[in-house]
Design a protein around this motif. Sequence first.
Motif, mmCIF file in Angstrom:
data_model
loop_
_atom_site.group_PDB
_atom_site.id
_atom_site.type_symbol
_atom_site.label_atom_id
_atom_site.label_comp_id
_atom_site.label_asym_id
_atom_site.label_seq_id
_atom_site.Cartn_x
_atom_site.Cartn_y
_atom_site.Cartn_z
ATOM 1 N N VAL A 1 0.855 -1.186 0.000
ATOM 2 C CA VAL A 1 0.000 0.000 0.000
ATOM 3 C C VAL A 1 0.898 1.246 0.000
ATOM 4 C CG1 VAL A 1 -1.792 1.256 1.246
ATOM 5 C CG2 VAL A 1 -1.757 -1.245 1.323
ATOM 6 N N GLY A 2 0.781 2.052 -1.019
ATOM 7 C CA GLY A 2 1.536 3.296 -1.075
ATOM 8 C C GLY A 2 2.945 3.159 -1.623
ATOM 9 N N PHE A 3 3.327 1.940 -2.012
ATOM 10 C CA PHE A 3 4.636 1.742 -2.627
ATOM 11 C C PHE A 3 4.597 0.420 -3.395
ATOM 12 C CE2 PHE A 3 4.955 -0.917 1.017
ATOM 13 C CZ PHE A 3 5.999 -1.817 0.832
ATOM 14 N N LYS B 1 2.283 -1.494 4.395
ATOM 15 C CA LYS B 1 2.111 -0.072 4.112
ATOM 16 C C LYS B 1 3.415 0.632 4.483
ATOM 17 C CE LYS B 1 -0.686 3.888 5.391
ATOM 18 N NZ LYS B 1 -1.580 4.431 6.405
ATOM 19 N N GLU B 2 3.816 1.578 3.658
ATOM 20 C CA GLU B 2 5.028 2.341 3.960
ATOM 21 C C GLU B 2 4.634 3.790 4.224
ATOM 22 O OE1 GLU B 2 9.475 3.103 2.174
ATOM 23 O OE2 GLU B 2 7.825 2.863 0.778
ATOM 24 N N ASP B 3 5.001 4.259 5.423
ATOM 25 C CA ASP B 3 4.747 5.648 5.789
ATOM 26 C C ASP B 3 5.771 5.997 6.871
ATOM 27 O OD1 ASP B 3 3.684 8.160 6.142
ATOM 28 O OD2 ASP B 3 2.063 7.475 7.449
ATOM 29 N N LYS B 4 6.957 6.374 6.455
ATOM 30 C CA LYS B 4 8.117 6.596 7.322
ATOM 31 C C LYS B 4 8.621 5.277 7.899
ATOM 32 C CE LYS B 4 6.991 11.331 8.372
ATOM 33 N NZ LYS B 4 6.072 12.099 9.189
ATOM 34 N N LYS B 5 7.682 4.382 8.259
ATOM 35 C CA LYS B 5 7.986 3.036 8.739
ATOM 36 C C LYS B 5 7.253 2.060 7.836
ATOM 37 C CE LYS B 5 7.785 2.802 13.704
ATOM 38 N NZ LYS B 5 6.985 2.709 14.884
ATOM 39 N N ASN C 1 -10.152 -17.166 12.912
ATOM 40 C CA ASN C 1 -9.177 -16.362 12.176
ATOM 41 C C ASN C 1 -8.215 -15.702 13.155
ATOM 42 O OD1 ASN C 1 -10.660 -14.244 13.180
ATOM 43 N ND2 ASN C 1 -11.389 -13.545 11.202
ATOM 44 N N ALA C 2 -7.091 -15.282 12.642
ATOM 45 C CA ALA C 2 -6.074 -14.618 13.456
ATOM 46 C C ALA C 2 -5.648 -13.357 12.723
ATOM 47 C CB ALA C 2 -4.882 -15.541 13.670
ATOM 48 N N HIS C 3 -5.438 -12.296 13.488
ATOM 49 C CA HIS C 3 -5.019 -11.022 12.904
ATOM 50 C C HIS C 3 -3.772 -10.561 13.662
ATOM 51 C CE1 HIS C 3 -5.921 -7.153 10.838
ATOM 52 N NE2 HIS C 3 -5.057 -6.768 11.739
ATOM 53 N N VAL C 4 -2.693 -10.322 12.950
ATOM 54 C CA VAL C 4 -1.463 -9.865 13.604
ATOM 55 C C VAL C 4 -0.900 -8.657 12.855
ATOM 56 C CG1 VAL C 4 -0.850 -12.105 14.591
ATOM 57 C CG2 VAL C 4 -0.027 -11.519 12.326
ATOM 58 N N THR C 5 -0.229 -7.795 13.614
ATOM 59 C CA THR C 5 0.381 -6.609 13.014
ATOM 60 C C THR C 5 1.780 -6.413 13.588
ATOM 61 O OG1 THR C 5 -0.496 -5.162 14.719
ATOM 62 C CG2 THR C 5 -1.830 -5.406 12.736
ATOM 63 N N SER C 6 2.588 -5.688 12.872
ATOM 64 C CA SER C 6 3.903 -5.274 13.379
ATOM 65 C C SER C 6 4.341 -4.063 12.569
ATOM 66 C CB SER C 6 4.934 -6.405 13.254
ATOM 67 O OG SER C 6 5.357 -6.556 11.917
ATOM 68 N N ASP C 7 5.334 -3.370 13.067
ATOM 69 C CA ASP C 7 5.892 -2.256 12.305
ATOM 70 C C ASP C 7 7.357 -2.084 12.674
ATOM 71 O OD1 ASP C 7 6.149 0.062 14.425
ATOM 72 O OD2 ASP C 7 4.145 -0.788 14.713
ATOM 73 N N ASP C 8 8.110 -1.530 11.750
ATOM 74 C CA ASP C 8 9.527 -1.288 11.971
ATOM 75 C C ASP C 8 10.023 -0.340 10.893
ATOM 76 O OD1 ASP C 8 12.559 -1.843 12.105
ATOM 77 O OD2 ASP C 8 11.760 -3.051 13.751
ATOM 78 N N TYR C 9 11.122 0.331 11.190
ATOM 79 C CA TYR C 9 11.722 1.213 10.194
ATOM 80 C C TYR C 9 12.427 0.408 9.105
ATOM 81 C CZ TYR C 9 10.631 5.147 13.165
ATOM 82 O OH TYR C 9 9.949 6.088 13.897
ATOM 83 N N PHE D 1 12.411 -3.017 6.685
ATOM 84 C CA PHE D 1 11.469 -3.974 6.104
ATOM 85 C C PHE D 1 11.661 -5.386 6.671
ATOM 86 C CE2 PHE D 1 9.894 -6.919 2.911
ATOM 87 C CZ PHE D 1 8.687 -6.354 2.549
ATOM 88 N N ALA D 2 12.885 -5.887 6.630
ATOM 89 C CA ALA D 2 13.164 -7.266 7.071
ATOM 90 C C ALA D 2 12.849 -7.458 8.551
ATOM 91 C CB ALA D 2 14.616 -7.630 6.774
ATOM 92 N N ALA D 3 13.194 -6.485 9.375
ATOM 93 C CA ALA D 3 12.945 -6.594 10.818
ATOM 94 C C ALA D 3 11.445 -6.623 11.105
ATOM 95 C CB ALA D 3 13.609 -5.436 11.552
ATOM 96 N N GLY D 4 10.686 -5.785 10.437
ATOM 97 C CA GLY D 4 9.236 -5.760 10.621
ATOM 98 C C GLY D 4 8.588 -7.060 10.175
ATOM 99 N N LEU D 5 9.073 -7.598 9.050
ATOM 100 C CA LEU D 5 8.544 -8.862 8.536
ATOM 101 C C LEU D 5 8.870 -10.009 9.498
ATOM 102 C CD1 LEU D 5 7.065 -10.330 6.267
ATOM 103 C CD2 LEU D 5 9.256 -10.543 5.073
ATOM 104 N N ASN D 6 10.081 -10.002 10.046
ATOM 105 C CA ASN D 6 10.468 -11.036 11.014
ATOM 106 C C ASN D 6 9.582 -10.990 12.251
ATOM 107 O OD1 ASN D 6 12.509 -12.371 9.649
ATOM 108 N ND2 ASN D 6 14.082 -10.947 10.343
#
Length: 97
Positions: free
Chosen positions: A8-10, A42-46, A60-68, A70-75
């Motif tokens: 989203v956005g990139f 989604k990319e927005d500064k992070k 169902n399961a819903h999970v989120t994470s964020d990081d500056y 990409f690889a760290a956030g995905l991990n």
Amino acid sequence: MTKSVSAVGFTFEKDQSDLIEQKLGRIAYADDLIVDLMLRVKEDKKYYFDATVNFRWGANAHVTSDDYEFAAGLNKLMDVLDLKIKKETDKVQEKGK
């Protein structure tokens, strides 16, 4: 399992797409338990990662994470997602006993 991965956005770069495929391999053991998986990034500064998993038995399961990074956030997301899938399958197996 049907996978839906969207940016989203990139636009994903090749190495980001490859990394997502590689990391989704971590939950391959649950392929026959999961109907579909929707992953949005989604990319927005992070980078913001948002995943929803629908199981065969209606849960169902819903999970989120964020990081500056990409690889760290995905991990982070995959760690939580892996744990959620294991907990959910354990619950179903307990009911079946």
